[in-house]
Design an enzyme around this catalytic site. Sequence first.
Site, PDB file in Angstrom:
ATOM      1  CE  LYS A   1      12.127 -52.077 -13.825  1.00 31.24           C
ATOM      2  NZ  LYS A   1      12.769 -51.186 -14.961  1.00 31.24           N
TER       3      LYS A   1
ATOM      4  CE  LYS B   1      10.578 -44.683 -16.759  1.00 27.12           C
ATOM      5  NZ  LYS B   1      11.326 -46.405 -15.282  1.00 27.12           N
TER       6      LYS B   1
ATOM      7  N   GLY C   1      16.302 -40.899 -14.069  1.00 24.26           N
ATOM      8  CA  GLY C   1      16.756 -40.477 -14.985  1.00 24.26           C
ATOM      9  C   GLY C   1      16.179 -42.112 -15.338  1.00 24.26           C
ATOM     10  CG  ASP C   2      13.349 -44.423 -18.412  1.00 27.50           C
ATOM     11  OD1 ASP C   2      14.018 -45.527 -17.855  1.00 27.50           O
ATOM     12  OD2 ASP C   2      13.689 -44.602 -19.479  1.00 27.50           O
TER      13      ASP C   2
ATOM     14  CB  THR D   1      20.451 -50.025 -14.912  1.00 28.02           C
ATOM     15  OG1 THR D   1      19.601 -48.644 -14.585  1.00 28.02           O
ATOM     16  CG2 THR D   1      19.462 -50.700 -15.493  1.00 28.02           C
TER      17      THR D   1
ATOM     18  CG  ASN E   1      22.638 -45.644 -17.597  1.00 29.52           C
ATOM     19  OD1 ASN E   1      22.778 -46.622 -16.800  1.00 29.52           O
ATOM     20  ND2 ASN E   1      24.189 -44.611 -17.265  1.00 29.52           N
TER      21      ASN E   1
ATOM     22  CB  SER F   1      17.175 -44.777  -7.375  1.00 28.64           C
ATOM     23  OG  SER F   1      18.008 -44.611  -8.474  1.00 28.64           O
TER      24      SER F   1
END
Length: 449
Positions: free
Chosen positions: A117, A129, A168-169, A212, A243, A381
């Site tokens: 990605k 991650k 963030g996630d 996103t 989000n 980001s």
Amino acid sequence: MVDGKTYVTSVFEKVKENNNHETEFLQAVQEVFDSLIPVFDKYPQYIEENLLERLVEPERIVTFRVPWVDDQGNVQVNRGYRVQFSSAIGPYKGGLRFHPSVNQSIVKFLGFEQIFKNSLTGQPIGGGKGGSNFDPKGKSDQEVMRFTQSFMTELQKYIGPDLDVPAGDIGVGGREIGYLFGQYKRLNGYQNGVLTGKGLSFGGSLTRTEATGYGAVYFAQEMLAAKNDCVKDKTAIVSGSGNVAIYATEKLQELGAKVLAVSDSSGYVYDGDGINLETLKDIKEVKRERIVKYTEKHPNAVFTPTEQGHIWEIKADLAFPCATQNKISEEDAKKLVSNGVIAVTEGANMPSTLEAITVFQEANVLFGPAKAANAGGVAVSALEMAQNSGRTQWTFEEVDTKLKAIMTSIYKNASSAAKEFGQEGNLVVGANIAGFLKVAQAMSSQGIV
């Protein structure tokens, strides 16, 4: 000389042997590996360098305990993770997920996906991650602060603006990023670029919150435009209500589509008049309540609990899975196809099973795979990192324009790679190959490291 299929198959057998209990990770690896066979036939030097086996093994995995004290004075302990998967093209980059389901398999699958990605964005960022099995739902702000401070006290040993830049996630929004940044600053001094998704008052980027969700819709636009179609006047369903789902809904409405339903883990809400964005944002961003609350302000809307039905049963032109992994099964995919869906765009990470993807492809449904379609968040980001390095801040319009250009480029590169390797129209294969080639070239140039 070993051919591509033999090489890929042999490496995957080793991966299964070494990671046999990590089902999500194996699923992500299999999906990528299947796409890369023709690449190794064309570039046999990558077989000689055993590049695939090197790539599938993380450069580093950090696991640590996170002790914290709840509001009742009880000591709680969670587990923290950071998987630093690949730094071939830049510092490790990828989000932190706080959710009870988080384990090593999940952070490894997310980190592996992140390699490709991030490569697709065209930005100089590697793949990583992390996260914890901590659940922020139902916790007070003080409990979240104490947990995040404990989490960062350990994580800060392994990250930095030019080494590893988390974001963030799921379960990690502006509140959590703020607390994480504050603790890092307390221990290391002010380093603007160590996290992304920051608040605008301390180095964040405009458009990052929306990125996103917006990016997924921009990608869908590109898929539809290639068929001389557009988003305007289409109906859509968007799973999730976090989000990504909120801002996919916002952009779809801006472009003239009607979003009929959104969901959370408790069920989904259907509103034939179109989801009211103001209500959705109030419930999820302000009050942090369950989606059923939507019906209190909109009595004509219908809430269906998870055990009584799935959002994918609703008839719509466009589907945007924006919740979490493996939420569209083979049966769900068949239902979507029978209801006439024309495009499925993955806003979440790996939300469709491999069997579901096959159903969509065999039915000629336009399919935007996660590593391409939801790359908008990490793309912005990287733009936030660039702004931090330049000690500047771009306008919302500047960042949004760059985001749209990046998503267009991702679509074109994935589409071109699919065509070059005999899989025209297959964006799953195209995204995997286009993302892989850049990383492979960098790894090959840097030697056996």
